[in-house]
Scaffold this motif. Structure first.
Motif, mmCIF file in Angstrom:
data_model
loop_
_atom_site.group_PDB
_atom_site.id
_atom_site.type_symbol
_atom_site.label_atom_id
_atom_site.label_comp_id
_atom_site.label_asym_id
_atom_site.label_seq_id
_atom_site.Cartn_x
_atom_site.Cartn_y
_atom_site.Cartn_z
ATOM 1 N N TRP A 10 0.802 -1.225 -0.077
ATOM 2 C CA TRP A 10 -0.044 0.006 0.120
ATOM 3 C C TRP A 10 0.854 1.341 -0.148
ATOM 4 N N ALA A 14 0.333 4.386 -2.487
ATOM 5 C CA ALA A 14 -0.377 5.140 -1.847
ATOM 6 C C ALA A 14 -0.462 6.662 -2.472
ATOM 7 N N GLY A 53 -8.179 1.860 8.404
ATOM 8 C CA GLY A 53 -7.760 1.784 6.728
ATOM 9 C C GLY A 53 -8.263 3.035 6.094
ATOM 10 N N CYS A 54 -8.254 3.876 6.587
ATOM 11 C CA CYS A 54 -8.838 5.104 6.184
ATOM 12 C C CYS A 54 -8.189 5.896 4.945
ATOM 13 N N GLY A 55 -7.209 5.234 4.476
ATOM 14 C CA GLY A 55 -6.595 5.857 3.220
ATOM 15 C C GLY A 55 -6.140 7.103 3.307
ATOM 16 N N ASP A 74 -4.331 4.076 9.235
ATOM 17 C CA ASP A 74 -4.174 3.450 8.053
ATOM 18 C C ASP A 74 -2.498 2.894 8.346
ATOM 19 N N PHE A 79 -0.625 7.611 3.154
ATOM 20 C CA PHE A 79 -2.052 7.957 3.053
ATOM 21 C C PHE A 79 -2.314 8.881 4.275
ATOM 22 N N SER A 119 -11.651 -1.819 3.264
ATOM 23 C CA SER A 119 -10.184 -1.913 3.774
ATOM 24 C C SER A 119 -10.278 -3.364 4.126
#
Length: 136
Positions: A10, A14, A53-55, A74, A79, A119
């Protein structure tokens, strides 16, 4: 797959993911997933929530605009950096931090509700994440 591997993948994506989603290319999130989720969401105003997993924080900010006091995590530092940059320019009093959903760094009963927008599918052990979230 281990959390460290997920974080590595990720983190590698990202920057591009954030640029593309903010340019409107995440059409499923913007036109389908998020609106459907928000339509069935119970009242969150005045509640303290955690977004796992808020990005880049896009959906977390929607919850804050509904009146929730939000904390978001995250596994990818890029992110979180983007989420914090947005928070700095358009504050909604959201706390963003790098953390792993399979090892949440929060006290028991710290939150009134927990979300995970698209997520869980990227986490190696969903049952463990759900146990962690249940304790929050």
């Amino acid at each position: 797959m281990k959390s460290a591997e997920v974080a590595e993948f990720w983190e590698a994506n990202a920057e591009t993911w954030t640029q593309h989603s903010r340019a409107g290319y995440d059409i499923y999130r913007d036109a389908l997933n998020t609106p459907a989720f928000l339509d069935i969401l119970p009242q969150v105003s005045s509640l303290h929530g955690l977004d796992i997993g808020c990005g880049d924080g896009s959906n977390t900010r929607k919850l804050a605009r509904l009146g929730a006091r939000m904390h978001a995590i995250d596994i990818a530092p890029t992110f979180i950096r983007h989420a914090q940059d947005t928070e700095a320019t358009d504050p909604l009093e959201i706390a963003f931090q790098v953390a792993d959903g399979m090892a949440l760094p929060f006290a028991e009963d710290a939150f009134d509700f927990v979300t995970a927008f698209m997520s869980l599918m990227d986490m190696p052990d969903q049952a463990r994440v759900l146990r962690e979230a249940h304790g929050c």
